[in-house]
Motif scaffolding. Sequence first.
Motif, PDB file in Angstrom:
ATOM      1  N   PHE A 199       0.868  -1.178   0.000  1.00 48.23           N
ATOM      2  CA  PHE A 199       0.000   0.000   0.000  1.00 48.23           C
ATOM      3  C   PHE A 199       0.897   1.218   0.000  1.00 48.23           C
ATOM      4  O   PHE A 199       2.125   1.104  -0.216  1.00 48.23           O
ATOM      5  N   CYS A 200       0.284   2.416   0.267  1.00 49.73           N
ATOM      6  CA  CYS A 200       1.039   3.666   0.267  1.00 49.73           C
ATOM      7  C   CYS A 200       0.750   4.434   1.541  1.00 49.73           C
ATOM      8  O   CYS A 200      -0.332   4.304   2.121  1.00 49.73           O
ATOM      9  N   LEU A 201       1.714   5.261   1.924  1.00 53.91           N
ATOM     10  CA  LEU A 201       1.522   6.243   2.968  1.00 53.91           C
ATOM     11  C   LEU A 201       1.587   7.619   2.313  1.00 53.91           C
ATOM     12  O   LEU A 201       2.492   7.891   1.528  1.00 53.91           O
ATOM     13  N   LYS A 202       0.623   8.479   2.626  1.00 57.38           N
ATOM     14  CA  LYS A 202       0.585   9.764   1.938  1.00 57.38           C
ATOM     15  C   LYS A 202       0.197  10.859   2.914  1.00 57.38           C
ATOM     16  O   LYS A 202      -0.360  10.616   3.994  1.00 57.38           O
ATOM     17  N   ASP A 203       0.531  12.074   2.480  1.00 61.75           N
ATOM     18  CA  ASP A 203       0.042  13.261   3.157  1.00 61.75           C
ATOM     19  C   ASP A 203      -0.421  14.227   2.069  1.00 61.75           C
ATOM     20  O   ASP A 203      -0.701  13.802   0.946  1.00 61.75           O
ATOM     21  N   GLU A 204      -0.471  15.541   2.393  1.00 63.88           N
ATOM     22  CA  GLU A 204      -1.003  16.492   1.426  1.00 63.88           C
ATOM     23  C   GLU A 204      -0.114  16.648   0.189  1.00 63.88           C
ATOM     24  O   GLU A 204      -0.607  16.963  -0.897  1.00 63.88           O
ATOM     25  N   ASN A 205       1.209  16.398   0.295  1.00 60.11           N
ATOM     26  CA  ASN A 205       2.119  16.738  -0.803  1.00 60.11           C
ATOM     27  C   ASN A 205       2.869  15.551  -1.398  1.00 60.11           C
ATOM     28  O   ASN A 205       3.433  15.687  -2.500  1.00 60.11           O
ATOM     29  N   ALA A 206       2.911  14.427  -0.737  1.00 59.26           N
ATOM     30  CA  ALA A 206       3.738  13.335  -1.241  1.00 59.26           C
ATOM     31  C   ALA A 206       3.163  12.015  -0.789  1.00 59.26           C
ATOM     32  O   ALA A 206       2.273  11.947   0.079  1.00 59.26           O
ATOM     33  N   ARG A 207       3.707  10.981  -1.447  1.00 54.40           N
ATOM     34  CA  ARG A 207       3.300   9.642  -1.092  1.00 54.40           C
ATOM     35  C   ARG A 207       4.520   8.722  -1.072  1.00 54.40           C
ATOM     36  O   ARG A 207       5.506   8.964  -1.772  1.00 54.40           O
ATOM     37  N   LEU A 208       4.432   7.686  -0.276  1.00 55.17           N
ATOM     38  CA  LEU A 208       5.546   6.770  -0.078  1.00 55.17           C
ATOM     39  C   LEU A 208       5.012   5.349  -0.153  1.00 55.17           C
ATOM     40  O   LEU A 208       4.065   4.996   0.562  1.00 55.17           O
ATOM     41  N   ASP A 209       5.638   4.563  -1.041  1.00 58.73           N
ATOM     42  CA  ASP A 209       5.256   3.162  -1.136  1.00 58.73           C
ATOM     43  C   ASP A 209       5.682   2.428   0.137  1.00 58.73           C
ATOM     44  O   ASP A 209       6.722   2.732   0.728  1.00 58.73           O
ATOM     45  N   ALA A 210       4.840   1.458   0.529  1.00 61.70           N
ATOM     46  CA  ALA A 210       5.105   0.699   1.756  1.00 61.70           C
ATOM     47  C   ALA A 210       4.820  -0.765   1.494  1.00 61.70           C
ATOM     48  O   ALA A 210       3.984  -1.128   0.660  1.00 61.70           O
ATOM     49  N   VAL A 211       5.557  -1.592   2.213  1.00 61.56           N
ATOM     50  CA  VAL A 211       5.378  -3.024   2.093  1.00 61.56           C
ATOM     51  C   VAL A 211       5.563  -3.652   3.467  1.00 61.56           C
ATOM     52  O   VAL A 211       6.396  -3.199   4.255  1.00 61.56           O
ATOM     53  N   VAL A 212       4.733  -4.651   3.756  1.00 60.67           N
ATOM     54  CA  VAL A 212       4.844  -5.418   4.995  1.00 60.67           C
ATOM     55  C   VAL A 212       5.050  -6.866   4.580  1.00 60.67           C
ATOM     56  O   VAL A 212       4.182  -7.462   3.926  1.00 60.67           O
ATOM     57  N   TRP A 213       6.221  -7.397   4.916  1.00 65.36           N
ATOM     58  CA  TRP A 213       6.493  -8.778   4.519  1.00 65.36           C
ATOM     59  C   TRP A 213       5.614  -9.734   5.294  1.00 65.36           C
ATOM     60  O   TRP A 213       5.096  -9.423   6.371  1.00 65.36           O
ATOM     61  N   LYS A 214       5.448 -10.878   4.743  1.00 62.60           N
ATOM     62  CA  LYS A 214       4.561 -11.879   5.315  1.00 62.60           C
ATOM     63  C   LYS A 214       4.954 -12.248   6.730  1.00 62.60           C
ATOM     64  O   LYS A 214       4.096 -12.445   7.604  1.00 62.60           O
ATOM     65  N   SER A 215       6.228 -12.330   6.964  1.00 64.10           N
ATOM     66  CA  SER A 215       6.701 -12.719   8.298  1.00 64.10           C
ATOM     67  C   SER A 215       6.344 -11.678   9.336  1.00 64.10           C
ATOM     68  O   SER A 215       6.074 -12.017  10.500  1.00 64.10           O
ATOM     69  N   ASN A 216       6.315 -10.385   8.958  1.00 66.30           N
ATOM     70  CA  ASN A 216       5.978  -9.324   9.905  1.00 66.30           C
ATOM     71  C   ASN A 216       4.471  -9.071   9.976  1.00 66.30           C
ATOM     72  O   ASN A 216       3.965  -8.589  10.993  1.00 66.30           O
ATOM     73  N   PHE A 217       3.741  -9.330   8.896  1.00 73.93           N
ATOM     74  CA  PHE A 217       2.296  -8.997   8.854  1.00 73.93           C
ATOM     75  C   PHE A 217       1.509  -9.760   9.914  1.00 73.93           C
ATOM     76  O   PHE A 217       0.609  -9.213  10.557  1.00 73.93           O
ATOM     77  N   SER A 218       1.884 -11.018  10.154  1.00 77.90           N
ATOM     78  CA  SER A 218       1.151 -11.815  11.136  1.00 77.90           C
ATOM     79  C   SER A 218       1.435 -11.362  12.559  1.00 77.90           C
ATOM     80  O   SER A 218       0.668 -11.663  13.472  1.00 77.90           O
ATOM     81  N   ARG A 219       2.563 -10.635  12.771  1.00 81.24           N
ATOM     82  CA  ARG A 219       2.918 -10.195  14.125  1.00 81.24           C
ATOM     83  C   ARG A 219       2.434  -8.791  14.430  1.00 81.24           C
ATOM     84  O   ARG A 219       2.617  -8.305  15.534  1.00 81.24           O
ATOM     85  N   LEU A 220       1.811  -8.116  13.440  1.00 82.47           N
ATOM     86  CA  LEU A 220       1.329  -6.757  13.676  1.00 82.47           C
ATOM     87  C   LEU A 220       0.159  -6.759  14.655  1.00 82.47           C
ATOM     88  O   LEU A 220      -0.791  -7.536  14.511  1.00 82.47           O
ATOM     89  N   LYS A 221       0.209  -5.916  15.674  1.00 82.42           N
ATOM     90  CA  LYS A 221      -0.914  -5.775  16.602  1.00 82.42           C
ATOM     91  C   LYS A 221      -2.067  -5.000  15.980  1.00 82.42           C
ATOM     92  O   LYS A 221      -3.220  -5.184  16.365  1.00 82.42           O
TER      93      LYS A 221
END
Length: 529
Positions: free
Chosen positions: A54-76
Motif C-alpha cells: 500500500f502507500c503512505l501519503k500526506d497532502e504533498n507526497a506519497r511513499l510506497d510501503a510493504v509489509v512482509w509476510k513474516s511481519n504482517f502476522s505479528r502486527l498488533k
Amino acid sequence: MSNTDSAPSNAPEITVSELSANLKRTVEDAFGYVRVRGEISGYRGPHSSGHAYFCLKDENARLDAVVWKSNFSRLKFKPEEGMEVVATGKITTFAGKSSYQIVIESLAPAGVGALMALLEERRKKLAAEGLFDASRKRPIPFLPEVVGVVTSPTGAVIRDILHRLSDRFPRRVLVWPVRVQGDTSAAEVAAGIRGFNALPKDGPIPRPDVLIVARGGGSLEDLWSFNEEIVVRAAAESAIPLISAVGHETDTTLIDHAADRRAPTPTASAEMAVPVRTELLANVGTCGARLIGGLGRFVQGRRTELRSAARALATPEALLAGPRQKLDALSSRLGPALVAHERTKRIAFSNVAARLQKGVLTARLDRCGERVETLADRKNRALRTNTRTWHRRFDVSANRLVPNLPKRNIADARKHYAVPADRLKPALPQRLIGDAQRRLDNAFGLLRAYSYQGVLDRGFALVLDQSNQPIRSAGAVAPGDALTLKFKDGEVAATAGNDAAPQPAPPRAKPAAQKPEPRLASKQDDLFD
C-alpha cells in the motif's frame, strides 16, 4: 565523428544493477530505522503471497510501503484504508521500479485520515437528508429491454459488462461515456445519470429500464469522484433503477448507499441486471413438463372418481321404478275422481239453479218493492208527524211571548224556521228513495246475470222437448223427436235427425210485456199547508 566525441572519459563505467545496488546501500545507510506518519491509501489486503502493499501519503507526497509476510502476522494493528498511522521501518529501494519504499516492521494508529474524516462527515449529512433510506430503493426489473451504462468507453469495465450480458441474456446496451477519474469526473457522471433519465420513453433513443454506474478498482483518491455530493444526489434522484458497480468488493463509496443495488464488481452488476437465458428456458421447460404432468394426473384422478361414482349410481330403470308406479296409481284414481268431481259440481249447480228460478227472483223483487213502498210511507208519515210537532212547539213559544212583542220579530223568527224546513222537505225523501233505488238496481242486475235470458242475449239457444222442458245432454234426444229452439227474439221448431228443413212452429202467444220495474215517485207533501 570528431576526436572529442571519441575521447575516453575518466568516469568508470558501471552497470544498472551496480548503480541500483550503490543507491540501495546509500539510502539504507543514510536512513536506518525511521518512523513515518501518513494516511494509508490503496490498501487491498494481503497479497496472495502473504505480503501487503500500500502507500503512505500526506497532502504533498506519497511513499510506497510493504509489509512482509513474516511481519504482517505479528502486527498488533492491521492496516485499514484511509486510516492515519505511524509506521516504523527502514527505507530501501526497489530496483525493479527504480523507486524507494519503506519496509514496515511495526504499525500504530494515529487517527482517521483527512479524506476519511471528510467522507464520514458527508455521509452523515446525506443520510440525515434521507438519501440513503431503504424505503427509497426500488426493485430492479426482471428482464429489462434496454440497459444504460455510465462508465469510461475505453476501459476494461465496459467490455466485461458487455461480455457478461451477452453470455447471460443479450440486451440492448446504451453507453454514456464519462471520465471516471479526475477533476471533471463527478460532473460528467452526474450528467450521464440525469441524461438517461431525461430521455423520453417513446423517443428515437430508447430510455433504459435499468442503469449501471461502473468503474474498476483503485485507491480512495481514484474513486473520490463517486463520493462527490453531485453524484450521490443524481443517483438518489434517478427515476430509473440504478446499480452501483464502483471498485471491487472491498471498496465502498457514497454512491453505493444512494443506489438501488450495490454490485461488488462491474461484472456482478451485469449479472444483477439480467437473468440467465438458458436457465429461464430450462425453467420454462421444467414448468411446462410439470404442468402437463399435473394436468394428466388431475384428469386421471377425475376419471377414476367419475368411474367410482358411476358404479355407485343406480340404473335408470331403478330410479324410474318408484315414480312410474306412483304415476300408474294416480292414473287409475284419476278417472273415478273426475266422475265424482263432475257429479259434485252438477249437484251444486242444480241447487243454485233451483234458487235462481224466475218465479223465485220475481217474488223476491216484489217483496223488496213492497218493503221500499212501506219505508216510503213510513218516511212520509214521520215527516208529517215531525212537522206537526214543530208547529205546535212554535205556536206554544209564540203564545209565551210578551203580548206587546213587535210582530216583526215574530215574522223574522218564522222566516228563520222556514229556511231549514224548506231544505229538509226535498232532501230527505230523495236520499231515502235513492238508496232504495240503488239496492233494487243491484238485485235486478244479479237476477239478469243468473237468468238464462242473459245467456240468450249473448247468442246462445235453449233446447226444449215436447213438454217444454230443457234438454241438458245429447243422449236424451232420439231421432225424430220434436224439439223447440228458443232464441232471444223467438222460438223455432225442429226435429232431431231429420234432414228436412225445420218447420216453423205455430205462432205462440208472445209473453205479456213485462211491467216496468216500479220506481218510487218522489212524492213531496206540502208539509206546511
